[in-house]
Design a protein around this motif. Sequence first.
Motif, PDB file in Angstrom:
ATOM      1  N   GLU A  60       0.828  -1.205   0.000  1.00  0.00           N
ATOM      2  CA  GLU A  60       0.000   0.000   0.000  1.00  0.00           C
ATOM      3  C   GLU A  60       0.872   1.268   0.000  1.00  0.00           C
ATOM      4  O   GLU A  60       1.826   1.398   0.773  1.00  0.00           O
ATOM      5  N   GLY A  61       0.535   2.170  -0.899  1.00  0.00           N
ATOM      6  CA  GLY A  61       1.274   3.426  -1.000  1.00  0.00           C
ATOM      7  C   GLY A  61       2.534   3.349  -1.840  1.00  0.00           C
ATOM      8  O   GLY A  61       3.140   4.380  -2.161  1.00  0.00           O
ATOM      9  N   ARG A 115       4.822   2.964  -5.184  1.00  0.00           N
ATOM     10  CA  ARG A 115       4.614   3.520  -6.522  1.00  0.00           C
ATOM     11  C   ARG A 115       5.148   2.544  -7.566  1.00  0.00           C
ATOM     12  O   ARG A 115       6.297   2.093  -7.480  1.00  0.00           O
ATOM     13  N   HIS A 148      -3.814  -1.294  -7.972  1.00  0.00           N
ATOM     14  CA  HIS A 148      -4.318  -0.022  -7.444  1.00  0.00           C
ATOM     15  C   HIS A 148      -5.528  -0.220  -6.534  1.00  0.00           C
ATOM     16  O   HIS A 148      -5.565   0.296  -5.418  1.00  0.00           O
ATOM     17  N   GLU A 154       0.176   3.033  -5.991  1.00  0.00           N
ATOM     18  CA  GLU A 154       0.018   4.217  -6.837  1.00  0.00           C
ATOM     19  C   GLU A 154       0.577   3.915  -8.224  1.00  0.00           C
ATOM     20  O   GLU A 154       1.725   3.473  -8.352  1.00  0.00           O
ATOM     21  N   SER A 178      -6.240   9.798 -13.090  1.00  0.00           N
ATOM     22  CA  SER A 178      -4.913  10.422 -13.123  1.00  0.00           C
ATOM     23  C   SER A 178      -3.847   9.531 -13.758  1.00  0.00           C
ATOM     24  O   SER A 178      -2.702   9.972 -13.928  1.00  0.00           O
TER      25      SER A 178
END
Length: 426
Positions: free
Chosen positions: A298-299, A301, A319, A325, A349
């Motif tokens: 989690e979190g 990239r 995701h 991310e 995004s």
Amino acid sequence: MPDHVATSNRSHADALPVLRQRGQHEVFCGLTGIMWLHRKIQDAFFLVIGSRTCAHLLQSAAGVMIFAEPRFATAILEEGDLAGLADANDEIDRVVARLLARRPEIRTLFLVGSCPSEVIKLDLSRAAERLSKSHGPSVRFVSYSGSGLETTFTQGEDACLASLLRGATPASPRAPSSLLVVGTLADPVEDGFRRSFDALGIPVQFFPPRRAWELPEVGPQTRYLLAQPFLAETGAALDRLGAQRLPAAFPFGAEGTRSWLAAAASAFEVPRARFEEVVGPAERRAQAALAKIRTALEGKRVFLFPDSQLEIPLARFLHRELGMELLEVGTPYLQREHLAAELAMLPASVVLSEGQDVERQLDRCRAARPDLVVCGLGLANPLEVEGITTKWSIELVFTPVHGFEHAADLANLFSRPLLRRGRLAV
């Protein structure tokens, strides 16, 4: 799904901007698909018409001992063939005759083209017809191209399955409705899905079959679910036979697997209570298993290079179910129709890229400094040297990762490189 939500999701998917680039690209050879196809289709033999490089690739990828009797081989073009001193068709006939004399159990023989220019000039479909007259009907000959010039490595499977469908028997218009699951799945995964469809009361067949002669009958009453996102040519062949594709997310992770099974349940009018009774327990087990792995991811990239064509479904999974991310999601080809449900679940995004200009993409990757990069073998080692953690995308094709039972296995493929990097840090 309510109509207005479906329309909204389609609009979102259509609105996602796509960065299209053409330049030097890193691809792996389409012959690689033979590694999992020969295990799946247990009475078939794959004869590659190619070079010594093709032979080295197959032997290295498969890890086959020289004294083993694998169900694939390479008819190597020698110097005489390259110089035009020998008739390549005569050579193919000679090699096939010798092969069938040595391996009389072969029932389906795939002639697989490769990328040397002398092979591209050969008409392997005519060679298959000629050999069928000589050795049929006990042996069937099918041809397709596994050339690595323009394809991604997963397109080898697509070309193989599309070629097999040329021998499919049209189903009677009065045949009852049935479900066809399309795409190579490991046998335990296939068995698990079969149990689920049986419990839902849905008649199901899987393609490719375990025996090449057991081809499904396909017609207007056939509904099909794609198990892999890289089967554009196979899907088009099924459409031409009158089959109807069931749109759904792909069965990666708990969310994708529910969407996939729900598409079949809806098409075959399975009562909702029965669907929840069958699917609910396995889905909850998968969610519980994923929750334990989510803490490691989690979190973080992630940057996905275009390679396997699994990138978009995997990005959705990483995701939405693991909290990662998405920095850039690259895909060799964007098949919007088959991926519509997946695109609708990506964040607005996300940077979505199609095709590749590898140097520019590497620059974007280095600038972003991701925690994890998913890429092909050719990029992984250089990025690791630069201190960037990588995951080989080809591993995601070789490993059973579909369905509820393997959702945690799929997540672990992404968490392990990060955990290993953490342990090695000083």
